[in-house]
Design a protein around this motif. Structure first.
Motif, PDB file in Angstrom:
ATOM      1  N   ASN A  52       0.863  -1.106  -0.117  1.00  0.00           N
ATOM      2  CA  ASN A  52      -0.077  -0.099  -0.149  1.00  0.00           C
ATOM      3  C   ASN A  52       0.852   1.252   0.122  1.00  0.00           C
ATOM      4  OD1 ASN A  52      -2.530  -1.080  -0.176  1.00  0.00           O
ATOM      5  ND2 ASN A  52      -2.395  -1.857   2.033  1.00  0.00           N
ATOM      6  N   GLY A  53       0.730   2.048  -0.903  1.00  0.00           N
ATOM      7  CA  GLY A  53       1.311   3.446  -1.015  1.00  0.00           C
ATOM      8  C   GLY A  53       2.585   3.354  -1.870  1.00  0.00           C
ATOM      9  N   PRO A  97      -3.114   1.073 -11.336  1.00  0.00           N
ATOM     10  CA  PRO A  97      -2.471   2.019 -10.010  1.00  0.00           C
ATOM     11  C   PRO A  97      -2.790   1.016  -8.873  1.00  0.00           C
ATOM     12  CG  PRO A  97      -4.059   2.970 -11.584  1.00  0.00           C
ATOM     13  CD  PRO A  97      -4.203   1.255 -11.939  1.00  0.00           C
ATOM     14  N   LEU A 135      -3.826   0.650  -5.396  1.00  0.00           N
ATOM     15  CA  LEU A 135      -4.975   0.826  -4.396  1.00  0.00           C
ATOM     16  C   LEU A 135      -4.897   0.264  -3.264  1.00  0.00           C
ATOM     17  CD1 LEU A 135      -7.509  -0.393  -7.208  1.00  0.00           C
ATOM     18  CD2 LEU A 135      -6.851   2.013  -6.658  1.00  0.00           C
ATOM     19  N   HIS A 136      -5.289   0.898  -2.210  1.00  0.00           N
ATOM     20  CA  HIS A 136      -5.356   0.383  -0.832  1.00  0.00           C
ATOM     21  C   HIS A 136      -6.053  -0.879  -1.029  1.00  0.00           C
ATOM     22  CE1 HIS A 136      -6.464  -0.005   3.467  1.00  0.00           C
ATOM     23  NE2 HIS A 136      -5.314   0.756   3.823  1.00  0.00           N
ATOM     24  N   GLU A 150      -9.989  -0.450  -0.562  1.00  0.00           N
ATOM     25  CA  GLU A 150     -10.396   0.130  -2.012  1.00  0.00           C
ATOM     26  C   GLU A 150     -10.532  -1.072  -2.992  1.00  0.00           C
ATOM     27  OE1 GLU A 150      -8.558   4.540  -2.308  1.00  0.00           O
ATOM     28  OE2 GLU A 150      -7.201   2.845  -2.565  1.00  0.00           O
ATOM     29  N   SER A 207     -12.427   7.797  -1.728  1.00  0.00           N
ATOM     30  CA  SER A 207     -10.685   7.723  -1.635  1.00  0.00           C
ATOM     31  C   SER A 207     -10.272   7.631  -3.217  1.00  0.00           C
ATOM     32  CB  SER A 207     -10.078   6.679  -0.873  1.00  0.00           C
ATOM     33  OG  SER A 207     -10.647   5.446  -1.122  1.00  0.00           O
ATOM     34  N   LEU A 208     -10.881   7.003  -4.043  1.00  0.00           N
ATOM     35  CA  LEU A 208     -10.519   6.835  -5.345  1.00  0.00           C
ATOM     36  C   LEU A 208     -10.281   8.028  -6.116  1.00  0.00           C
ATOM     37  CD1 LEU A 208     -12.457   3.685  -6.532  1.00  0.00           C
ATOM     38  CD2 LEU A 208     -10.250   3.725  -5.899  1.00  0.00           C
ATOM     39  N   SER A 245      -8.987  10.669  -5.460  1.00  0.00           N
ATOM     40  CA  SER A 245      -7.815  11.399  -5.268  1.00  0.00           C
ATOM     41  C   SER A 245      -6.580  10.568  -6.065  1.00  0.00           C
ATOM     42  CB  SER A 245      -7.312  11.983  -3.966  1.00  0.00           C
ATOM     43  OG  SER A 245      -7.146  10.721  -3.113  1.00  0.00           O
ATOM     44  N   LYS A 246      -6.984   9.353  -6.186  1.00  0.00           N
ATOM     45  CA  LYS A 246      -5.898   8.275  -6.627  1.00  0.00           C
ATOM     46  C   LYS A 246      -6.105   8.086  -7.921  1.00  0.00           C
ATOM     47  CE  LYS A 246      -4.970   5.644  -2.662  1.00  0.00           C
ATOM     48  NZ  LYS A 246      -4.709   4.329  -1.956  1.00  0.00           N
ATOM     49  N   CYS A 278      -9.871   5.002 -13.678  1.00  0.00           N
ATOM     50  CA  CYS A 278     -11.057   4.290 -12.871  1.00  0.00           C
ATOM     51  C   CYS A 278     -11.804   3.438 -13.783  1.00  0.00           C
ATOM     52  CB  CYS A 278     -11.666   5.180 -12.124  1.00  0.00           C
ATOM     53  SG  CYS A 278     -12.823   4.489 -10.879  1.00  0.00           S
TER      54      CYS A 278
END
Length: 154
Positions: free
Chosen positions: A93-94, A102, A104-105, A108, A129-130, A132-133, A139
């Protein structure tokens, strides 16, 4: 009971209690597979009598019924493909991965797999939260791929 500051926990901001740090989320479809396997073991006498009570309980049957109702993927192949898409093995994560998906946590990713939104806007509404990612195109690409796995499993 542990002293938990409720204000610090916010799933929309991916803030979870520390107990969730090591937990791995599962897709409802994966839970159903596990429960079905447990039931097969019970029917073939591979588990002891105490576990026999568990699998024949009303609560167990209610959980199976819930999973059957909300499971989005019916085959092991589809479940595996979605897990590989959303939970790359080298994902931390991160941190960046070699996957084209991409980062994703894990929360998510599990939500995307369990909710199966059809549009990027729907995914971002259900999983704030998606926003901002992922841009809308990224998506939508993920959402489309999940939908492809869903439609080609029968």
């Amino acid at each position: 009971m542990a002293n938990v500051n409720q204000d610090d926990d916010d799933a929309a901001q991916l803030k979870f209690p520390k107990e969730f740090d090591k937990a791995e989320p599962m897709m409802i479809s994966e839970v159903l597979l596990m429960l079905e396997e447990r039931r097969k073991q019970q029917n073939s006498d591979e588990i002891d009598d105490d576990d026999d009570e568990l699998t024949s309980s009303e609560a167990f049957n209610d959980i199976v019924a819930y999973c059957e109702r909300f499971s989005k993927f019916k085959t092991k192949e589809a479940i595996s493909a979605v897990r590989n898409l959303l939970f790359p093995k080298d994902q931390t994560n991160g941190m960046a991965t070699s996957s084209s998906t991409p980062v994703l946590h894990k929360f998510e990713a599990a939500l995307l797999a369990n909710l199966c939104p059809q549009l990027a806007a729907e995914a971002k509404t259900l999983i704030p939260s998606l926003d901002s990612k992922l841009d809308d195109d990224e998506c939508q690409k993920i959402v489309d791929e999940i939908q492809n796995y869903r439609s080609f499993q029968y």
